[in-house]
Design a protein around this motif. Structure first.
Motif, PDB file in Angstrom:
ATOM      1  N   ALA A 155       0.843  -1.200   0.000  1.00 58.15           N
ATOM      2  CA  ALA A 155       0.000   0.000   0.000  1.00 58.15           C
ATOM      3  C   ALA A 155       0.879   1.250   0.000  1.00 58.15           C
ATOM      4  O   ALA A 155       2.078   1.184  -0.244  1.00 58.15           O
ATOM      5  N   GLU A 156       0.282   2.423   0.301  1.00 57.46           N
ATOM      6  CA  GLU A 156       0.975   3.684   0.051  1.00 57.46           C
ATOM      7  C   GLU A 156       0.918   4.682   1.205  1.00 57.46           C
ATOM      8  O   GLU A 156      -0.145   4.955   1.763  1.00 57.46           O
ATOM      9  N   ASN A 157       2.085   5.224   1.520  1.00 59.16           N
ATOM     10  CA  ASN A 157       2.249   6.540   2.128  1.00 59.16           C
ATOM     11  C   ASN A 157       1.570   6.775   3.479  1.00 59.16           C
ATOM     12  O   ASN A 157       0.835   7.746   3.646  1.00 59.16           O
ATOM     13  N   ARG A 158       1.889   5.942   4.455  1.00 57.49           N
ATOM     14  CA  ARG A 158       1.377   6.158   5.805  1.00 57.49           C
ATOM     15  C   ARG A 158       2.452   5.791   6.820  1.00 57.49           C
ATOM     16  O   ARG A 158       3.049   4.719   6.737  1.00 57.49           O
ATOM     17  N   SER A 159       2.701   6.689   7.757  1.00 59.42           N
ATOM     18  CA  SER A 159       3.604   6.359   8.852  1.00 59.42           C
ATOM     19  C   SER A 159       2.875   5.465   9.849  1.00 59.42           C
ATOM     20  O   SER A 159       1.637   5.374   9.840  1.00 59.42           O
ATOM     21  N   PHE A 160       3.644   4.830  10.719  1.00 59.06           N
ATOM     22  CA  PHE A 160       3.023   3.972  11.726  1.00 59.06           C
ATOM     23  C   PHE A 160       2.101   4.791  12.625  1.00 59.06           C
ATOM     24  O   PHE A 160       0.936   4.431  12.842  1.00 59.06           O
ATOM     25  N   ASP A 161       2.608   5.905  13.151  1.00 59.61           N
ATOM     26  CA  ASP A 161       1.789   6.713  14.054  1.00 59.61           C
ATOM     27  C   ASP A 161       0.551   7.262  13.368  1.00 59.61           C
ATOM     28  O   ASP A 161      -0.483   7.472  14.014  1.00 59.61           O
ATOM     29  N   ASN A 162       0.613   7.498  12.073  1.00 58.84           N
ATOM     30  CA  ASN A 162      -0.513   8.078  11.346  1.00 58.84           C
ATOM     31  C   ASN A 162      -1.741   7.175  11.371  1.00 58.84           C
ATOM     32  O   ASN A 162      -2.870   7.665  11.426  1.00 58.84           O
ATOM     33  N   LEU A 163      -1.535   5.847  11.356  1.00 56.39           N
ATOM     34  CA  LEU A 163      -2.671   4.921  11.346  1.00 56.39           C
ATOM     35  C   LEU A 163      -2.765   4.027  12.577  1.00 56.39           C
ATOM     36  O   LEU A 163      -3.857   3.680  13.016  1.00 56.39           O
ATOM     37  N   TYR A 164      -1.621   3.647  13.145  1.00 59.77           N
ATOM     38  CA  TYR A 164      -1.626   2.658  14.230  1.00 59.77           C
ATOM     39  C   TYR A 164      -1.039   3.204  15.529  1.00 59.77           C
ATOM     40  O   TYR A 164      -0.672   2.433  16.414  1.00 59.77           O
ATOM     41  N   GLY A 165      -0.983   4.522  15.662  1.00 58.59           N
ATOM     42  CA  GLY A 165      -0.406   5.119  16.852  1.00 58.59           C
ATOM     43  C   GLY A 165      -1.152   4.829  18.133  1.00 58.59           C
ATOM     44  O   GLY A 165      -0.595   4.954  19.228  1.00 58.59           O
ATOM     45  N   ASN A 166      -2.424   4.439  18.031  1.00 58.80           N
ATOM     46  CA  ASN A 166      -3.215   4.113  19.219  1.00 58.80           C
ATOM     47  C   ASN A 166      -3.418   2.614  19.406  1.00 58.80           C
ATOM     48  O   ASN A 166      -4.257   2.193  20.207  1.00 58.80           O
ATOM     49  N   PHE A 167      -2.675   1.802  18.670  1.00 60.30           N
ATOM     50  CA  PHE A 167      -2.877   0.354  18.728  1.00 60.30           C
ATOM     51  C   PHE A 167      -2.424  -0.184  20.087  1.00 60.30           C
ATOM     52  O   PHE A 167      -1.321   0.124  20.553  1.00 60.30           O
ATOM     53  N   PRO A 168      -3.254  -0.995  20.744  1.00 65.55           N
ATOM     54  CA  PRO A 168      -2.897  -1.516  22.080  1.00 65.55           C
ATOM     55  C   PRO A 168      -1.589  -2.309  22.053  1.00 65.55           C
ATOM     56  O   PRO A 168      -1.399  -3.188  21.214  1.00 65.55           O
ATOM     57  N   GLY A 169      -0.699  -1.974  22.960  1.00 66.71           N
ATOM     58  CA  GLY A 169       0.561  -2.686  23.082  1.00 66.71           C
ATOM     59  C   GLY A 169       1.655  -2.238  22.146  1.00 66.71           C
ATOM     60  O   GLY A 169       2.796  -2.706  22.256  1.00 66.71           O
ATOM     61  N   ALA A 170       1.344  -1.323  21.230  1.00 69.03           N
ATOM     62  CA  ALA A 170       2.343  -0.847  20.273  1.00 69.03           C
ATOM     63  C   ALA A 170       3.048   0.392  20.797  1.00 69.03           C
ATOM     64  O   ALA A 170       2.520   1.122  21.649  1.00 69.03           O
ATOM     65  N   ASN A 171       4.227   0.646  20.268  1.00 70.68           N
ATOM     66  CA  ASN A 171       4.968   1.868  20.568  1.00 70.68           C
ATOM     67  C   ASN A 171       4.355   2.986  19.744  1.00 70.68           C
ATOM     68  O   ASN A 171       4.774   3.253  18.623  1.00 70.68           O
ATOM     69  N   GLY A 172       3.329   3.620  20.304  1.00 71.42           N
ATOM     70  CA  GLY A 172       2.569   4.610  19.567  1.00 71.42           C
ATOM     71  C   GLY A 172       2.581   5.975  20.216  1.00 71.42           C
ATOM     72  O   GLY A 172       3.554   6.370  20.866  1.00 71.42           O
ATOM     73  N   VAL A 173       1.488   6.690  20.064  1.00 71.70           N
ATOM     74  CA  VAL A 173       1.412   8.082  20.514  1.00 71.70           C
ATOM     75  C   VAL A 173       0.770   8.228  21.894  1.00 71.70           C
ATOM     76  O   VAL A 173       0.643   9.345  22.397  1.00 71.70           O
ATOM     77  N   GLN A 174       0.406   7.107  22.513  1.00 75.01           N
ATOM     78  CA  GLN A 174      -0.412   7.186  23.734  1.00 75.01           C
ATOM     79  C   GLN A 174       0.291   7.866  24.901  1.00 75.01           C
ATOM     80  O   GLN A 174      -0.343   8.601  25.665  1.00 75.01           O
ATOM     81  N   HIS A 175       1.579   7.616  25.080  1.00 77.44           N
ATOM     82  CA  HIS A 175       2.257   8.103  26.293  1.00 77.44           C
ATOM     83  C   HIS A 175       3.528   8.874  25.958  1.00 77.44           C
ATOM     84  O   HIS A 175       4.539   8.746  26.643  1.00 77.44           O
TER      85      HIS A 175
END
Length: 519
Positions: A50-70
């Protein structure tokens, strides 16, 4: 995450023991000595790109992931071009966050004065931009991205973007169908796109782990001087025009010259393939302009060549390929992207060759022909699938939601396929598309890796409901193929491995950490 088996043997050993025998899926090792018996269970590897998405842009709130939550402020605060802390995010130029074709308009003034932080685009108490909106096609280019990464601080995304604070937006991806697929299987939260910048270069990295050379510019640099970027002595940043706004708050940057090539003629930004289908329909491009942005035919070895030499079947399925070959408005309707077809740049797959006929396949409108092969159990051992433009999730001309539903539908067909019980599917993105991510990429070679992007491993062998923190990059797809079929890695993969080691970085994984193949 603990591994269940020792890693692949050193490449030098693999090359030393390379023999004359070939591998057939399920028949054991192909002469390199690299092959683990548990991998024999994998008969089919499918890559959905697929195309053109950072991890935080789509999955930053995914449980257990290193995202944007904290996140702490130091992980998201953005700096101006002079290094000073921005008091607010730069406004989005033009019509604001949404493109003109969207039914709801958000004005530039609505984005002016936004706090200096990452923010939810779809916050109903904020901008309320849903997954159905196209947003802007943010700049995502080789030098620009390195300037945004700023040595790993990731703190100049807004400063060097052409869309200001829009680069700091992200979605609550829990509404996506693929979010549920990720919860069921494995989400990799430490996967980086292979090369800095553009879709063009990352498609090339996917198949050759290289940056192509434009030989016509190399032969006549005066004629094609507009192709060549004007770069600072550091070799990683563009020279800024003296008339460029000093602050990002006053407008997007201007450069002395932003070109498609490096000063040593390596193609790093979008160039068109030398073979049809290529280019954009007239009158958008004159013949002269199209010639300038058309890359010289390439002949470097690709992962396809390695597979063919080992008698391993493979194919690149392109959604809408035949429509693009036929030309006309139908190709425009599906927003077919010519530079997303990497094998079409290589002489060994030129029109009229048997290799082209065998390996470059029409995925059909809305992927119908690819899905037909899935349903019939006719996929080759290695299959790449590139969705057509309006289904690839690329900001500016495609929404997240349309591509999400399409890819989830393809996954559902794969799960019902006669080949499913021996299949591994990797769903990932070509690059970040200009969207911010808070994780610094590891230091390696001249070409990358770039930013962190989503990757989902779908398979009956996949660990269930797991977030895999193993470090991967786009080249990890080749690493899995090499490991499974006993292929010697391409030079670019060896270069990446050596560069990571030289910088004291972790090695890139090959996705076996996400699988349960050995008991």
């Amino acid at each position: 995450m603990m591994r269940r088996l020792a890693r692949i043997v050193p490449v030098a050993v693999a090359i030393a023991v390379l023999g004359a025998c070939q591998t057939t899926p399920g028949k054991g090792s192909a002469g390199t000595g690299m092959h683990d018996s548990g991998l024999d269970a994998i008969q089919t590897i499918v890559v959905i790109y697929a195309e053109n998405r950072s991890f935080d842009n789509l999955y930053g709130n995914f449980p257990g992931a290193n995202g944007v939550q904290h996140l702490k402020p130091g992980q998201y605060l953005q700096r101006d071009r002079d290094g000073s802390l921005l008091q607010t995010l730069p406004p989005v130029p033009g019509q604001g966050l949404t493109v003109a074709s969207d039914p709801k308009q958000i004005t530039t003034e609505a984005t002016r004065g936004h706090p200096n932080r990452a923010y939810a685009l779809d916050d109903p108490n904020g901008y309320g931009v849903s997954l159905d909106y196209k947003l802007h096609d943010l700049i995502h280019a080789f030098y620009n991205q390195q300037m945004q990464i700023n040595g790993g601080k990731n703190d100049k995304f807004a400063a060097w973007s052409d869309a200001g604070g829009e680069s700091m937006g992200y979605f609550d991806g829990s509404q996506m169908a693929m979010w549920q697929v990720a919860r069921k299987y494995v989400l990799a939260d430490n996967f980086f796109h292979g090369a800095f910048g553009s879709s063009f270069l990352n498609h090339q990295y996917l198949i050759c782990a290289c940056a192509p050379t434009d030989f016509k510019t190399q032969a006549d640099p005066k004629k094609y001087q507009n192709n060549i970027s004007v770069v600072n002595d550091d070799g990683v940043s563009l020279k800024v025009d003296a008339k460029s706004p000093a602050s990002a708050l006053d407008g997007p940057p201007k450069y002395v010259h932003y070109g498609v090539l490096t000063p040593d003629f390596r193609a790093v930004n979008t160039m068109m393939p030398p073979y049809a289908p290529s280019g954009k329909p007239a009158p958008k491009n004159s013949a002269e302009a199209l010639d300038r942005i058309t890359l010289s035919p390439q002949s470097a070895e690709t992962i396809g060549d390695r597979l063919s030499a080992a008698n391993i079947g493979w194919a690149w399925y392109s959604g809408g390929w035949q429509i693009a070959l036929d030309g006309g408005k139908d190709a425009e309707k599906i927003v077919f992207q010519y530079h997303h077809q990497p094998f079409n740049y290589y002489t060994q797959y030129a029109p009229g060759t048997a290799a082209r006929t065998e390996h470059l396949r029409d995925g059909g409108l809305d992927g119908a022909k690819f899905i037909a092969d899935i349903d019939a159990g006719k996929l080759p051992p290695v299959a790449f699938y590139k969705p057509q433009g309006n289904l690839n999730q690329h900001a500016g001309y495609a929404s997240v939601s349309a591509g999400d539903q399409h890819i989830a539908d393809v996954i559902a067909h794969l799960e019902r396929s006669p080949q499913w019980k021996n299949m591994v599917v990797i769903v990932t993105y070509d690059e970040n598309g200009g969207w911010w991510d808070h994780v610094a990429p590891p230091k390696a070679d001249r070409w990358g890796p770039g930013l962190r992007i989503p990757s989902i491993i779908v398979s009956p062998f996949a660990k269930r409901g797991v977030v895999d923190h193993t470090q991967y990059d786009t080249g990890s797809i080749q690493r899995l193929i090499n490991h499974r079929f006993g292929l010697v890695p391409l030079p670019g993969i060896l270069e990446r491995d050596a560069a990571l080691k030289a910088h004291g970085e972790a090695a890139m994984g090959d996705f076996t950490s996400a699988l349960e193949l050995w008991h």
